[in-house]
Design a protein around this motif. Sequence first.
Motif, mmCIF file in Angstrom:
data_model
loop_
_atom_site.group_PDB
_atom_site.id
_atom_site.type_symbol
_atom_site.label_atom_id
_atom_site.label_comp_id
_atom_site.label_asym_id
_atom_site.label_seq_id
_atom_site.Cartn_x
_atom_site.Cartn_y
_atom_site.Cartn_z
ATOM 1 N N ILE A 260 0.845 -1.203 0.000
ATOM 2 C CA ILE A 260 0.000 0.000 0.000
ATOM 3 C C ILE A 260 0.880 1.254 0.000
ATOM 4 O O ILE A 260 0.661 2.186 -0.769
ATOM 5 C CB ILE A 260 -0.924 -0.007 1.239
ATOM 6 C CG1 ILE A 260 -1.771 -1.273 1.227
ATOM 7 C CG2 ILE A 260 -1.789 1.237 1.257
ATOM 8 C CD1 ILE A 260 -2.704 -1.383 2.406
ATOM 9 N N VAL A 261 1.890 1.224 0.854
ATOM 10 C CA VAL A 261 2.800 2.366 0.925
ATOM 11 C C VAL A 261 3.478 2.573 -0.429
ATOM 12 O O VAL A 261 3.553 3.689 -0.958
ATOM 13 C CB VAL A 261 3.856 2.128 2.033
ATOM 14 C CG1 VAL A 261 4.871 3.262 2.045
ATOM 15 C CG2 VAL A 261 3.185 1.998 3.380
ATOM 16 N N LEU A 262 3.919 1.463 -1.000
ATOM 17 C CA LEU A 262 4.613 1.531 -2.292
ATOM 18 C C LEU A 262 3.678 2.098 -3.369
ATOM 19 O O LEU A 262 4.069 2.963 -4.151
ATOM 20 C CB LEU A 262 5.078 0.121 -2.677
ATOM 21 C CG LEU A 262 6.131 0.045 -3.766
ATOM 22 C CD1 LEU A 262 7.438 0.637 -3.267
ATOM 23 C CD2 LEU A 262 6.344 -1.399 -4.193
ATOM 24 N N ALA A 263 2.440 1.613 -3.388
ATOM 25 C CA ALA A 263 1.472 2.077 -4.379
ATOM 26 C C ALA A 263 1.203 3.563 -4.206
ATOM 27 O O ALA A 263 1.103 4.306 -5.183
ATOM 28 C CB ALA A 263 0.170 1.281 -4.249
ATOM 29 N N LEU A 264 1.092 3.993 -2.944
ATOM 30 C CA LEU A 264 0.875 5.415 -2.671
ATOM 31 C C LEU A 264 2.015 6.241 -3.250
ATOM 32 O O LEU A 264 1.794 7.254 -3.916
ATOM 33 C CB LEU A 264 0.777 5.656 -1.161
ATOM 34 C CG LEU A 264 -0.604 5.504 -0.540
ATOM 35 C CD1 LEU A 264 -0.536 5.762 0.957
ATOM 36 C CD2 LEU A 264 -1.580 6.479 -1.194
ATOM 37 N N VAL A 265 3.236 5.774 -3.014
ATOM 38 C CA VAL A 265 4.399 6.511 -3.505
ATOM 39 C C VAL A 265 4.364 6.577 -5.028
ATOM 40 O O VAL A 265 4.560 7.635 -5.630
ATOM 41 C CB VAL A 265 5.700 5.841 -3.001
ATOM 42 C CG1 VAL A 265 6.910 6.439 -3.708
ATOM 43 C CG2 VAL A 265 5.830 6.003 -1.501
ATOM 44 N N LEU A 266 4.083 5.419 -5.671
ATOM 45 C CA LEU A 266 4.156 5.350 -7.134
ATOM 46 C C LEU A 266 3.016 6.119 -7.807
ATOM 47 O O LEU A 266 3.228 6.826 -8.780
ATOM 48 C CB LEU A 266 4.126 3.892 -7.589
ATOM 49 C CG LEU A 266 5.440 3.134 -7.430
ATOM 50 C CD1 LEU A 266 5.287 1.717 -7.951
ATOM 51 C CD2 LEU A 266 6.570 3.845 -8.175
ATOM 52 N N PHE A 267 1.786 5.976 -7.287
ATOM 53 C CA PHE A 267 0.644 6.515 -8.015
ATOM 54 C C PHE A 267 0.177 7.873 -7.509
ATOM 55 O O PHE A 267 -0.588 8.544 -8.171
ATOM 56 C CB PHE A 267 -0.512 5.507 -7.984
ATOM 57 C CG PHE A 267 -0.153 4.227 -8.672
ATOM 58 C CD1 PHE A 267 0.089 4.203 -10.045
ATOM 59 C CD2 PHE A 267 -0.001 3.044 -7.956
ATOM 60 C CE1 PHE A 267 0.449 3.036 -10.682
ATOM 61 C CE2 PHE A 267 0.360 1.867 -8.586
ATOM 62 C CZ PHE A 267 0.587 1.863 -9.954
ATOM 63 N N VAL A 268 0.619 8.246 -6.332
ATOM 64 C CA VAL A 268 0.253 9.573 -5.840
ATOM 65 C C VAL A 268 1.489 10.472 -5.780
ATOM 66 O O VAL A 268 1.503 11.577 -6.307
ATOM 67 C CB VAL A 268 -0.419 9.483 -4.435
ATOM 68 C CG1 VAL A 268 -0.805 10.865 -3.962
ATOM 69 C CG2 VAL A 268 -1.623 8.562 -4.494
ATOM 70 N N GLY A 269 2.549 9.921 -5.158
ATOM 71 C CA GLY A 269 3.755 10.731 -4.970
ATOM 72 C C GLY A 269 4.402 11.109 -6.286
ATOM 73 O O GLY A 269 4.691 12.286 -6.535
ATOM 74 N N VAL A 270 4.590 10.109 -7.187
ATOM 75 C CA VAL A 270 5.321 10.368 -8.432
ATOM 76 C C VAL A 270 4.588 11.371 -9.332
ATOM 77 O O VAL A 270 5.198 12.321 -9.820
ATOM 78 C CB VAL A 270 5.628 9.030 -9.149
ATOM 79 C CG1 VAL A 270 6.193 9.290 -10.537
ATOM 80 C CG2 VAL A 270 6.599 8.197 -8.318
ATOM 81 N N PRO A 271 3.249 11.193 -9.565
ATOM 82 C CA PRO A 271 2.554 12.210 -10.388
ATOM 83 C C PRO A 271 2.686 13.627 -9.830
ATOM 84 O O PRO A 271 2.853 14.585 -10.592
ATOM 85 C CB PRO A 271 1.102 11.737 -10.343
ATOM 86 C CG PRO A 271 1.196 10.275 -10.104
ATOM 87 C CD PRO A 271 2.375 10.072 -9.238
ATOM 88 N N ILE A 272 2.628 13.739 -8.481
ATOM 89 C CA ILE A 272 2.777 15.073 -7.875
ATOM 90 C C ILE A 272 4.142 15.643 -8.213
ATOM 91 O O ILE A 272 4.275 16.809 -8.628
ATOM 92 C CB ILE A 272 2.580 14.997 -6.338
ATOM 93 C CG1 ILE A 272 1.110 14.712 -6.022
ATOM 94 C CG2 ILE A 272 3.042 16.291 -5.665
ATOM 95 C CD1 ILE A 272 0.825 14.503 -4.557
ATOM 96 N N VAL A 273 5.159 14.778 -8.082
ATOM 97 C CA VAL A 273 6.525 15.233 -8.352
ATOM 98 C C VAL A 273 6.645 15.667 -9.815
ATOM 99 O O VAL A 273 7.216 16.712 -10.129
ATOM 100 C CB VAL A 273 7.529 14.110 -8.018
ATOM 101 C CG1 VAL A 273 8.909 14.458 -8.568
ATOM 102 C CG2 VAL A 273 7.596 13.899 -6.515
ATOM 103 N N VAL A 274 6.065 14.828 -10.716
ATOM 104 C CA VAL A 274 6.156 15.152 -12.143
ATOM 105 C C VAL A 274 5.426 16.466 -12.433
ATOM 106 O O VAL A 274 5.906 17.326 -13.171
ATOM 107 C CB VAL A 274 5.576 13.990 -12.983
ATOM 108 C CG1 VAL A 274 5.459 14.404 -14.452
ATOM 109 C CG2 VAL A 274 6.464 12.762 -12.842
ATOM 110 N N ALA A 275 4.252 16.629 -11.813
ATOM 111 C CA ALA A 275 3.449 17.828 -12.058
ATOM 112 C C ALA A 275 4.157 19.086 -11.564
ATOM 113 O O ALA A 275 4.142 20.122 -12.236
ATOM 114 C CB ALA A 275 2.091 17.681 -11.365
#
Lengths: 564, 161
Positions: A260-275
């Motif tokens: 769950i933590v990993l998914a949060l990082v990949l699907f929430v954290g990464v898009p935010i960083v990219v944006a």
Amino acid sequence: MTQAVRAAEQLTDGNWHRLHPATPLLKGGIALLAIAGAIIANLREALIESFFGGPREEDPVSLLYRNGLLGWALLIALAFVLLFVLGFYVSWRMHEFRVTEDVVEVRSGILFRTHRKGRLDRVQGINIMRPLVPRLFGAAKLEVNVAEQNANVQLSYLRSRDADALRRRILGLASGKRSEALVEGGDAATARAVPGAGAGEGLPPVHPGDSGPAAARLIEERAREFLAPELDPDAAPPESVVTIPLGRLAGSIALSGFTIVLALVLFVGVPIVVATGAYWVLLPVLPGLVGSVGFYVNRIVKSLRFSIAGTPDGIRVGYGLLSTSNDTLPPGRIHAVEVLQPLLWRSTGWWTIRITRASNSSTPGAAGQANTTLLPVGTKEDVTRVLGLVLPEFVGETSTALLLTGILGRGEDGDGFVNAPRRGRVLRPFSWRRTGFAMDSNALLLRSGAVWRHLVIVPHARLQSIALRQGPLERRLGVNRIQAHTVVGPVDTELGIVDRETSVRLFEDLAVSAATSGRIDRSHRWAAAAEPEVEVESERESERESERGPLLEDSTVVEREDVR
Amino acid sequence: MSNRLELATVEWRRVSPKQIGVELVGTLISALVLVTVGVFVLVVIESDLGWAIIGGSVVLHGIMAIFAARRVRSIGYQLREDDLVFRRGIMWQRIVAVPYGRMQLVDITRGPVARALGLAELKLVTAAAVTAVTIPGLVSEDAEELRDRLVELAESRRAGL
């Protein structure tokens, strides 16, 4: 009588014995080899460069070479190697163990002597571990778990082929079986195994002569040991009661909190960083992401080949593909069992089982979890089979039915459990319905949790004491908390809400059954049940009672003396 | 008070009333320490917070002193056929039953104040750390007698872990 059994008998004759000759090398020598390898690799580069005339840098080796000091340097290196070898040899000579009728002892150390002693009637389990490298050398680590924290006695390393037989001997001695019976039993067991000729010890012996030179035979023997099944065929029923298919194993790990933590990082954290374009945020996170792949692979590899089977001397739990571990828990050593289901496993119907023991092996268990996990993942059928092994008196149709309502029930009235009264719902808004208990003649069952479902089973014979507690809010609601005290462990044995009068009745019942079961229980000398009761503690201990009345001697004595 | 925890069958044995003295001295010492801290804050740091510390600690320890007698009265124990039962607490009540066969150690300790009053404290240890049964305020001779009795009972009912 096979070679291994004879060797084990010799090792338990009460005299001091040394460990596997490669022990110091396996314990600390690998690092030394690595350093030596690095130096040699460095030297080789220097040699190649001197031949091909590459750009020469002032590295230490060429500097020494130019000043004509290479000979001296080699001499010093040689002296160091000799010193290390001597040190290894002496530490091997000084590292000894012995197994007598009552204790297993280890003494070691050159300057600082350590002496460790574990009493056999306090043995909580014996674990045989084969880490990858020692396994290649045909060595294994044997750990005797003795009650009390940090009181384990480790025999590292032994010859792999002796370790199993030695464990059987130690368990035999601990079980209180008479020694003649022990020898016969061992013989009969091996005699049975030889016709089986499956693998390992049961394989037809290598005939000297037709097998070529000694080196080839050695390699062949190693390979056979390496590939031998984890469970010694003559000591355990060959098949495990539970098999974990690879898919389920991978799924169970994928459906863990870490994912769950990993998914949060990949699907929430990464898009935010990219944006936002703040890529520098990823820098500290990236190694963790890469490491998580290793985490998954490691957990799967460690849990592969999981097996659990019943033997006359207790339950055997084995796992591991490259580094293997194989633990035997004698009967009556499990103080509490918890069957639980993480939220994400609800859809797949998987459960895991944790146990509380008086002493745990020091190495992590299957799937890298603490060694208290008995079943990493299994269906409810697996759960009932494993519980049948763990609590042999707790089987049969009524017990199984009780167990299934315990894990699956929603808490309706009259389902066999006494549930929390409605007025207690303030304390647990979601799970008050499922918060309840049931009592069997052998064990207490505590059910709780609606989102994370738990069922705790405490055998009466292992209860240490019982407590009732009540705070001001609970008094207003007319409820109590009740706790079945066991030794320290991961299983929480408290029931949060019980009706006041019911709890007092339960308290009284538990106090009576704890005392009676404790009296009847003979599992600390599990094979001695038929023989006249032998008082284990002798008078010499009661003499030591002074102001402090010690009823028990410490199971393990660690003495350190400075020789310098 | 109808919802109080009570075991109907048990006639509780109370501890010595002198234990109130031990509790009062303990309260007094901790009050003195806190008041000293308060004075230090007032004089050295020159902050009005010192008054709050002094006032708070005096009120708190005053309440504790008032309830000392009830707290001691709430401590009870009894030796039953197979186990020892112990209870304590007014607001937060706790009742524990320890089967004799499970006792690993019986320990007597005497603090300085308790020794002056001729009291001792008996501690029971089982393999479970959470058991935590300490009976304070026993007259020294009683404590020794009780210890010998418990050791004897435990020896006769000894079992494995």
